[in-house]
Write an enzyme that holds these catalytic residues in place. Sequence first.
Site, short mmCIF file in Angstrom:
data_model
loop_
_atom_site.label_atom_id
_atom_site.label_comp_id
_atom_site.label_asym_id
_atom_site.label_seq_id
_atom_site.Cartn_x
_atom_site.Cartn_y
_atom_site.Cartn_z
N GLY A 148 0.79 -1.24 0.00
CA GLY A 148 0.00 0.00 0.00
C GLY A 148 0.82 1.28 0.00
N CYS A 185 -27.35 -9.54 -16.50
CA CYS A 185 -26.78 -9.18 -17.81
C CYS A 185 -27.78 -9.57 -18.90
CB CYS A 185 -25.45 -9.91 -18.01
SG CYS A 185 -24.82 -9.76 -19.69
N CYS A 209 -25.80 -12.57 -21.12
CA CYS A 209 -25.49 -13.92 -20.63
C CYS A 209 -26.34 -14.32 -19.42
CB CYS A 209 -24.01 -14.05 -20.30
SG CYS A 209 -23.53 -13.14 -18.83
N CYS A 256 -22.69 -7.38 -18.84
CA CYS A 256 -21.43 -7.58 -18.12
C CYS A 256 -20.40 -6.58 -18.64
CB CYS A 256 -20.87 -8.98 -18.38
SG CYS A 256 -21.76 -10.30 -17.59
N CYS A 282 -18.39 -12.67 -20.17
CA CYS A 282 -19.76 -12.71 -20.66
C CYS A 282 -19.87 -13.74 -21.81
CB CYS A 282 -20.15 -11.31 -21.13
SG CYS A 282 -21.89 -11.11 -21.49
#
Length: 599
Positions: free
Chosen positions: A34, A244, A247, A264, A270
């Site tokens: 970080g 979606c 899909c 998606c 997808c």
Amino acid sequence: MDAIDASARERGILDEFSKREIRRATLTAVCVPGYLTPFGSREMPVARGWGSGGLQVTLGLTGTDDAVKVIDQGDDDGVNATNLRRLIESSEKCATTKDTREATIIQSRHRIPEEPMTEDQILVLQVPNSEPLRAVQKSVVECARMHAEADYSMMWVSLYEDLVRNGVITKTTGYPVLVNGRYVMITSPIPRWDVPRLHNSPHLTLLGAGREKRIFAVPPYTDVQPLTFDDVPFEVEGDAGQRCERCGSTDTFLVESAPGRTVCSDIEWCTRVTDGDVDGIGHLAHAPLRHLPDPGRRVRNARPAVRHGERSADRSAAPHPDGWVLAVSGVGKVHGPGGADAVAGTGPEAGTAISPLTGSVVAAWDVTFDVAPGEALGVIGESGSGKSTVLRCLIGDEQATAGSMFLSAVGGGATDVLTLPPSARRALRIDTIGLVHQNPADGLTMTVSAGGNIAERLTAAGWRNYYEIRDRAAYLLEKVEVPLDRMDDPVHTFSGGMRQRVQIAKALATDPQVLLLDEPTTGLDASVAAGVLDLLRNLLAERDTAAVVVSHDFAVIEALTDRTVVMNIGRVVEAGLTDQLFQDPHHPYTQRLVAAARR
Ligand SMILES: Nc1ncnc2c1ncn2[C@@H]1O[C@H](COP(=O)(O)OP(=O)(O)OP(=O)(O)O)[C@@H](O)[C@H]1O
């Protein structure tokens, strides 16, 4: 691509020196999760918007046996993704792929792939903005200090203000997270949806900011926690039940393809869902569905667990056996060379603060006093007498040339606070010492609300419950007689008197043992000053806080304090009970100050 000169392509687009720098910085970044690790590199010969940060990291790490995948806006076939893939392939002589499962390095702009990644893979994110504190602090030096001291209170205040204004945290991309319990990192460029997927992930994530030349890392299996208050659940974007259109997935990050229609974001995933080529159960286990917004959960949490006063009752440090909570001994400050040797020939008797030997200014010398709980001590003197210098030495804004300062709350009163490092002294200003400046702008963040200013101090002291913070802020603002319907207004919209009241509320937020007030009413109109003085008198009378009031005005000192030291040309010339000094001043200088107050 045409913009890239052919010979550069031959040699590789990034020189070996830069690659070494990037690898070195990457190793450091992995060691300190970080942390914003700087690196040196030439400018990339690519246009802005191509994500040179991600590209630098990818080129720095890629070898000929790697397979690189590039995603842009969830798509492998967009213009940018295609060009970057070709560029990496021709520069590093590596393989490229569009299949996440085959890739060893995935460079992404905006998304983490839906396909769960493995220990053998590296995710490189192109970061447009690396410094999480930039939005709350413009100074680069100050940002570095805040990271070093893990002082993230302004970040918490920005979340507090977001909640106040919008009822929920609205930040989406660039959501702040705490990495490995230490550094706050910004998750730019991924959406909030992807943030939980950084936690404990098996792969290495590297975030590269090209223009700022910074790399930061989330090593495999690292703790990554989104910042949020204990009573405000972290939420991702989206609604339960959204699916979606292509899909049928309900566990992916969805983007709007047309009004009311969602698909998606990850086109590869997808397509594979449609082809039946995915591990749906494995994916569902990783999907952050439990973080979908749930208004019911928000309401259940909206109850403070403790009332405004209880937290502050924790303050337990007893006074020193001699009765004081603050003791100042022989404090002195010389501006210029010579130190103690510059003192001879200065002071009231010499009639000058300027050393005849060295030309230094002896702003204060041999100042000694102590203050008991519930007692208020005045430090009075004309302009230039040295009283603010003493105060600045006590709070650590200036380094004293001589003397010591003890707080009963620090090391049982045996530690000379003046010898502590600056970070430790700044920490004391959060929970042990409250400070009220003459100018409210010095003690407040003017663009932040009254409640947010109090939240700054409370979050710095570790408060993490939003409704407790609001409750405490409202209690304090009521105490200082600021109307509660102004609690959420930025303080720059307040009058001078109200700003000063907010500053007093902020200084008292953590119920400090010692309150230092520097000319608390000087900038105010007479009637407003009288109101603030009244307020301070009442507040000091009802608390066991030890107060030091610095003023040039005997009326202020008389209204607020029990004992007083009188300063003239850097020295204490008289000390005693304030009433007595006011009734029967001995030193001619004190007599002048009293006469001025009586006029
Ligand atoms: N950085 C500095 N360099 C040189 N001299 C300084 C510096 N800061 C303060 N002084 C001098 O030290 C003396 C004491 O200043 P100080 O600000 O403590 O006075 P004060 O009593 O608080 O006055 P005021 O009420 O105007 O703030 C003054 O003579 C001042 O000019």
